[in-house]
Every structure is written in structure tokens, then in C-alpha cells.
Design an enzyme around this catalytic site. Structure first.
Site, mmCIF file in Angstrom:
data_model
loop_
_atom_site.group_PDB
_atom_site.id
_atom_site.type_symbol
_atom_site.label_atom_id
_atom_site.label_comp_id
_atom_site.label_asym_id
_atom_site.label_seq_id
_atom_site.Cartn_x
_atom_site.Cartn_y
_atom_site.Cartn_z
ATOM 1 N N PRO A 289 6.723 93.635 3.594
ATOM 2 C CA PRO A 289 7.570 93.261 4.739
ATOM 3 C C PRO A 289 8.989 92.774 4.424
ATOM 4 C CG PRO A 289 6.016 91.526 4.285
ATOM 5 C CD PRO A 289 5.679 92.644 3.339
ATOM 6 N N CYS A 290 9.855 93.683 4.040
ATOM 7 C CA CYS A 290 11.247 93.307 3.782
ATOM 8 C C CYS A 290 11.975 92.917 5.065
ATOM 9 C CB CYS A 290 11.980 94.420 3.038
ATOM 10 S SG CYS A 290 11.844 96.046 3.773
ATOM 11 N N HIS A 291 11.420 93.288 6.231
ATOM 12 C CA HIS A 291 12.047 92.880 7.497
ATOM 13 C C HIS A 291 11.955 91.369 7.702
ATOM 14 C CE1 HIS A 291 7.780 93.517 8.534
ATOM 15 N NE2 HIS A 291 7.969 92.596 9.484
#
Length: 160
Positions: free
Chosen positions: A124-126
Site C-alpha cells: 500500500p504505497c497509497h
């Protein structure tokens, strides 16, 4: 082995999951305009599509997938491992991730590692934001805002 692509529709566009019988090799964001392959998806790709659809409908918070080995530096792998530890519905700043991987002055490098992440959403880079705003996202601000909102992250007062 040839990659197979399955697609998953969402309110912000079509996501793609690519992989082989050995595992997931990439997640494509709507900006990539993924196209589904013809035929039957290998089990890891079908599982990734099913889990991504569950996540996008709010029915899944954590992914349980076989990720294929991808080419990456040690630093990128460290950053991606740190991203995987950020809980659903929470965010960290680039500086916090840099500190978590033992490189407190490498916030910009964390952003670059995020950009190279082959498994966005799944890794989850968001969930990584700038200290003074939303920060960047390879899928665009609209998709990042959607994913964070889906997870219940308040974006009130967050500037671009």
C-alpha cells in the site's frame, strides 16, 4: 512464462492484476489502462483479482497473495516491506517510512521506491503522504484520494 492479466473495475477506473501460475507479477493502476487477457486466469491471478475486488468493495483489509520475485534494490525491498506494515486506514509520511527503514534522511528516496512498487494497493504505497499534503501517486491524486477515503482516512484539510 507469459503474464496473464485480469481486470477489476472500480469507481475510479479499471485496475489490472498480472501474473503467472508462479504468482502475482504486477498490479496496474487505472492510468495504465490495463486490458484483460483471453482465457482462464492462473490461480494466483484469479485470487488477486478476487481479493482486489473485495478490497475495492470494502470487504477486505489485507491481501493474502503469492507475489512473484521482482527485480529491486535492497532499499526498495526494505521500503516495500515497511509499506506492508502500515495498517489499513492509517497513513505515514515519507519521512516516517524513511526512519522506519533506518534511513531517516531518505524521504525523497522513499518516494522513488514507492514509484517503483510493482504491487500498488497490495503493497500500500497509497498510505504514504507528504508532511504537508497528499504527496504524489503513480495512479494520480484522484485514485490516491479514493483509496484513502475507502479506508476511512480523513482527507479534510489535506492539500495537493
Amino acid at each position: 512464462m507469459t503474464n496473464f492479466t485480469a481486470t477489476v473495475d472500480s469507481p475510479v477506473g479499471r485496475f489490472g492484476v498480472e501474473g503467472t501460475a508462479a504468482g502475482l507479477t504486477r498490479v496496474r493502476l487505472p492510468a495504465d489502462r490495463p486490458r484483460a487477457s483471453a482465457g482462464r486466469a492462473p490461480a494466483p491471478v484469479a485470487a488477486a483479482a478476487r481479493q482486489l475486488a473485495q478490497y475495492l468493495s470494502g470487504d477486505r483489509r489485507r491481501f493474502e497473495l503469492d507475489l512473484a520475485e521482482v527485480e529491486a534494490t535492497g532499499f526498495q525491498r526494505d521500503v516495500w516491506a515497511a509499506l506492508a506494515e502500515i495498517p489499513y486506514g492509517e497513513v505515514r509520511t515519507y519521512a516516517e517510512v524513511a526512519a522506519a527503514v533506518g534511513r531517516p534522511l531518505a524521504a525523497r528516496a522513499v518516494g522513488n521506491a514507492n514509484h517503483r512498487n510493482p504491487f500498488p494497493v497490495v503493497v500500500p504505497c497509497h498510505r504514504v503522504v507528504a508532511a504537508n499534503g497528499l504527496g504524489g501517486y503513480g495512479g494520480g491524486d484522484r485514485v490516491k484520494r479514493y483509496l484513502l477515503s475507502l479506508e476511512g482516512v480523513s482527507l479534510e484539510g489535506v492539500s495537493l
